[in-house]
Design an enzyme around this catalytic site. Structure first.
Site, mmCIF file in Angstrom:
data_model
loop_
_atom_site.group_PDB
_atom_site.id
_atom_site.type_symbol
_atom_site.label_atom_id
_atom_site.label_comp_id
_atom_site.label_asym_id
_atom_site.label_seq_id
_atom_site.Cartn_x
_atom_site.Cartn_y
_atom_site.Cartn_z
ATOM 1 N N GLU A 112 15.210 2.179 -6.443
ATOM 2 C CA GLU A 112 13.817 2.006 -6.834
ATOM 3 C C GLU A 112 13.720 1.728 -8.334
ATOM 4 O O GLU A 112 14.591 2.088 -9.113
ATOM 5 C CB GLU A 112 13.015 3.255 -6.481
ATOM 6 C CG GLU A 112 13.495 4.499 -7.176
ATOM 7 C CD GLU A 112 12.745 5.725 -6.707
ATOM 8 O OE1 GLU A 112 11.549 5.796 -6.972
ATOM 9 O OE2 GLU A 112 13.373 6.592 -6.080
ATOM 10 N N SER A 124 -5.292 -3.020 -0.531
ATOM 11 C CA SER A 124 -5.356 -3.418 -1.938
ATOM 12 C C SER A 124 -4.969 -4.883 -2.099
ATOM 13 O O SER A 124 -3.913 -5.313 -1.642
ATOM 14 C CB SER A 124 -4.419 -2.548 -2.776
ATOM 15 O OG SER A 124 -4.719 -1.186 -2.601
ATOM 16 N N SER A 142 -3.000 1.280 6.415
ATOM 17 C CA SER A 142 -4.094 2.213 6.709
ATOM 18 C C SER A 142 -5.111 1.602 7.669
ATOM 19 O O SER A 142 -5.371 0.404 7.646
ATOM 20 C CB SER A 142 -4.806 2.614 5.414
ATOM 21 O OG SER A 142 -3.940 3.322 4.570
ATOM 22 N N GLN A 176 -0.625 -4.645 1.731
ATOM 23 C CA GLN A 176 -0.007 -3.708 2.666
ATOM 24 C C GLN A 176 -1.005 -3.348 3.753
ATOM 25 O O GLN A 176 -1.991 -2.669 3.504
ATOM 26 C CB GLN A 176 0.433 -2.456 1.908
ATOM 27 C CG GLN A 176 1.163 -1.442 2.755
ATOM 28 C CD GLN A 176 1.764 -0.351 1.902
ATOM 29 O OE1 GLN A 176 2.855 -0.494 1.370
ATOM 30 N NE2 GLN A 176 1.046 0.749 1.750
ATOM 31 N N GLU A 192 -3.533 16.202 -1.304
ATOM 32 C CA GLU A 192 -3.348 17.207 -0.268
ATOM 33 C C GLU A 192 -2.140 16.889 0.624
ATOM 34 O O GLU A 192 -1.379 17.790 1.001
ATOM 35 C CB GLU A 192 -4.615 17.325 0.584
ATOM 36 C CG GLU A 192 -5.800 17.960 -0.136
ATOM 37 C CD GLU A 192 -6.436 17.029 -1.175
ATOM 38 O OE1 GLU A 192 -7.129 17.548 -2.063
ATOM 39 O OE2 GLU A 192 -6.235 15.795 -1.078
#
Length: 732
Positions: free
Chosen positions: A596, A513, A481, A478, A714
């Site tokens: 899912e 990853s 990021s 993926q 967070e």
């Protein structure tokens, strides 16, 4: 979500809530009796409704949310216990008809002599004992536990009234030596796990009610209290406090629900459920109450606000439930040999599907895969924690072909790629895997990529990528990021420039990853620099063998490298590898599909109970046995809570209910559970934590992959605060 899952239970909770709301104005005991709330759980021949522990838990949650004063809880505990020990006892009808009761569980000794029984010793504090009409007493006799009923004036002679921290209910001790000989009527002998379960379940249900009230009260205050010209609920510190309160509240309700559903299970299951409810609900309620007081500020610390009254009840429940350390050690000892049962399907459900799936899995095992394997063996990887913590995936082979042809790699996918399996079908398939000791294989990042292709991709894209991925021929990564766009994904800077026949990508991705093993990547890139932040982003499929792609491993603190940097230097992506429309990639990336994969268990990758259990069984630890067992108990309780959260979500879906906060709550609780579990493990092994042997310290060092992956804790707390609790965003 409250304890109640069914419509009938929710209606019951609403009725009780309305009744309790009137308790501030007048005594409602007659109304409780008239509504049948003292005997709802008792046999019909005793004036009851023949319901069970789940109904009592639903009522207890509502009564606690309204801080109902008086004797309802101790009375129903006494009558519940008496009904289990002596179902025909005449006192049951009295208790159903308004008589008050108390349940005394420890501290007394029974001695026979002269044809009578004498009780000696002094009990621990008991709710509802002063002024009770009946007390059911457990005492230690020569042959073990014995149960006695003491009533009326004879009972009053032995009661010592105490000042309780809970201002809403009487509390006292029973002095056996002050009772007249012969005042204790023997009812039964022997231990009763159902009674232990009922106490734990109803204490936990009250704790859940207290937590729910605390969350609602805190959120309402945070939305209206203004400081620095804006609601305090817009401050991130307040949002995170409120979100964590919600997480604890949801876990508490789930823990109470799991205990209540154990009523019809074996004594071992009842004891497992009782202990986890105490650890996950009753004790944590004190912290939630304190968090409310600190959220409210000065007003919450005054006598005038109700917060202290709820806080006091939480303290009382926690104290009466026993110490956290003792409960955890007791659960840890039980967890060495017992495991909580979270099955929910009739073993005979969908027999044709079971037979079909079973036949395929039997053929898989006939290929030489051991019966007690994990999914990693099905897919050809070593069966160890390192493999589980890295990237288990389907790999090409005969076993994979069998599973793929049968639609069992991803049974929730539509045909011809899966079986279009709904919740019940997925559960049956998972059950057949589990019966054979097989874990269902995973396409890992493919579980993100393929649903997007099935929802938004072209027919050609689906044919090209879905089946090869399910057969293990394509492994995905993926490419989302970036160095400057981690959690703030929409600020990504990788550029996509339109050229003849396709697009040119320029940029850098990070924390990717499995990119060092992947053949393809799903990539977000900005295709329109003039568009708003969340627009102008497109969704591409990138062949990692393309010129200009460079993968550099990122060695982690563990010494391994599951993550990578990926540099895209003028990488050409043909038009047929753009998914959906240009500029609409953010919508694709944010899509959460209804089909899912079903999550069935709660085993933790890091800090799991299986590690602690192995350490204890090998005696390879520095901590005392009691400390080690307590650590195992805490880990077991956390894992059981996660499994119960998953089960409740499944049952809600089966019942046609919309999933609420459970997904976000489970993500936060899962991360915190793994964090706590690794620290528990290190505390138990002691000096061995300085070594790499055993992998325990490495297990802790791998924790950030969980804490960061899929969005940091967070960020999840922000989601819960703003999207679930409705708190305003910063500056609004």
């Amino acid at each position: 979500m409250p304890i109640a899952l069914t419509a009938d239970h929710r209606d019951l909770a609403d009725v009780v809530a309305q009744l309790v709301a009137r308790s501030a104005d007048r005594e409602v005991w007659p109304e409780l009796v008239a509504a049948g709330l003292l005997g709802v759980h008792l046999p019909e021949e005793s004036g009851g409704a023949g319901a069970g522990l789940m109904e009592l838990a639903v009522i207890a949650e509502s009564t606690a949310a309204g801080l109902l004063p008086g004797r309802w809880l101790p009375s129903v505990l006494a009558s519940y216990a008496l009904a289990r020990l002596a179902p025909q006892h005449p006192a049951l009808a009295e208790l159903a008809d308004g008589g008050s009761g108390a349940l005394v569980l420890g501290g007394l000794v029974a001695e026979a002599g002269d044809g009578t029984v004498r009780l000696s010793g002094v009990s621990a504090p008991v709710l509802g004992l002063p002024g009770a009409d009946h007390a059911l007493v457990r005492a230690e006799g020569a042959e073990g536990a014995e149960w006695f009923l003491i009533s009326g004036g004879a009972l009053a002679a032995g009661v010592r009234e105490e000042d309780g921290i809970d201002l809403t209910r009487p509390i006292g001790r029973l002095d056996g030596g002050a009772l007249a000989p012969g005042s204790a009527q023997r009812v039964a002998a022997g231990e009763c796990a159902e009674i232990e379960l009922a106490v734990a379940a109803l204490f936990a249900a009250e704790a859940a009610g207290l937590c729910g009230w605390a969350v609602r009260t805190g959120v309402e205050y945070a939305k209206t209290r203004v400081q620095f010209d804006r609601p305090i609920g817009s401050f991130q510190a307040i949002q995170h406090k409120a979100a964590l309160m919600l997480v604890r509240s949801e876990v508490a309700a789930t823990a109470a629900w799991d205990a209540a559903r154990a009523e019809q299970q074996s004594p071992a299951q009842q004891r497992l459920a009782a202990a986890q409810a105490t650890l996950n609900a009753t004790h944590p309620a004190v912290e939630v109450a304190l968090e409310l007081v600190t959220l409210l500020g000065g007003i919450g610390f005054t006598w005038e606000h109700d917060a202290h009254r709820y806080w006091r009840r939480a303290l009382s429940l926690s104290a009466l439930a026993g110490t956290e350390a003792e409960t955890a050690a007791w659960l840890g000892a039980l967890a060495l040999t017992e495991q909580r049962d979270f099955s929910f399907l009739d073993p005979e459900a969908l027999p044709e599907l079971r037979a079909e799936v079973g036949a395929v899995l039997d053929r898989v095992q006939a290929l030489g895969i051991p019966a007690t394997t994990s999914a990693s063996r099905v897919t050809g990887e070593p069966d160890n924690d390192e493999a589980e913590a890295s990237w288990q995936r389907v790999r090409p082979g005969a076993a994979t072909d069998l599973l793929a042809d049968a639609g069992l790699i991803a049974p929730h996918y539509p045909e011809p790629y899966g079986r279009g399996a709904g919740v019940q079908e997925q559960a049956v398939i998972a059950d057949e895997f589990a019966k054979r000791g097989l874990r269902q294989p995973s396409t890992v990042i493919g579980e993100w990529a393929l649903p997007t292709l099935l929802e938004h991709g072209t027919t050609e894209q689906q044919k090209r990528f879905v089946t090869p991925t399910l057969r293990g021929e394509i492994f995905w990564c993926q490419l989302f990021s970036e160095p400057g766009a981690g959690s703030d994904l929409a600020s990504l800077r990788t550029k996509a420039t339109k050229v003849e026949g396709g697009w040119r990508l320029q940029g850098q991705k990070v924390w990717t990853s499995g990119a060092h093993e992947a053949q393809w990547g799903i990539c977000l890139a900005r295709s329109d620099a003039s568009a708003a932040k969340h627009r102008g982003i497109s969704y591409f499929l990138v062949d990692l063998a393309s010129p200009g792609v460079e993968v550099r491993p990122l060695k982690q603190a563990t010494g391994r490298h599951e993550f990578n940097e990926v540099f895209l230097d003028d990488v050409f992506v043909p038009d047929e590898c753009l998914v959906g429309e240009a500029g609409h990639g953010w919508r694709l990336a944010a899509t959460t599909l209804a089909n899912e994969r079903l999550q069935m268990g709660g085993r933790l990758t890091h800090g799991g109970a299986h590690r602690l259990r192995a350490v204890i069984e090998s005696s390879d630890h520095a901590a005392s046995t009691d400390v080690a067992l307590a650590a195992l108990g805490r880990c077991t309780a956390r894992e059981n809570a996660l499994s119960a959260l998953n089960l409740r979500a499944i049952l809600a879906r089966l019942g046609g209910m919309e999933i609420g906060a459970e997904i976000s709550v489970a993500k936060v609780f899962n991360a915190s559970a793994q964090r706590a579990g690794t620290f528990d493990l290190l505390a138990v092994i002691g000096p061995a934590g300085a070594l790499t042997a055993g992998g325990h310290a490495i297990d802790h060092l791998g924790l950030p992959a969980v804490l960061f992956g899929g969005g940091t804790t967070e960020i999840q707390l922000n989601v819960i605060a703003q999207r679930v609790l409705g708190l305003p965003r910063e500056g609004r």
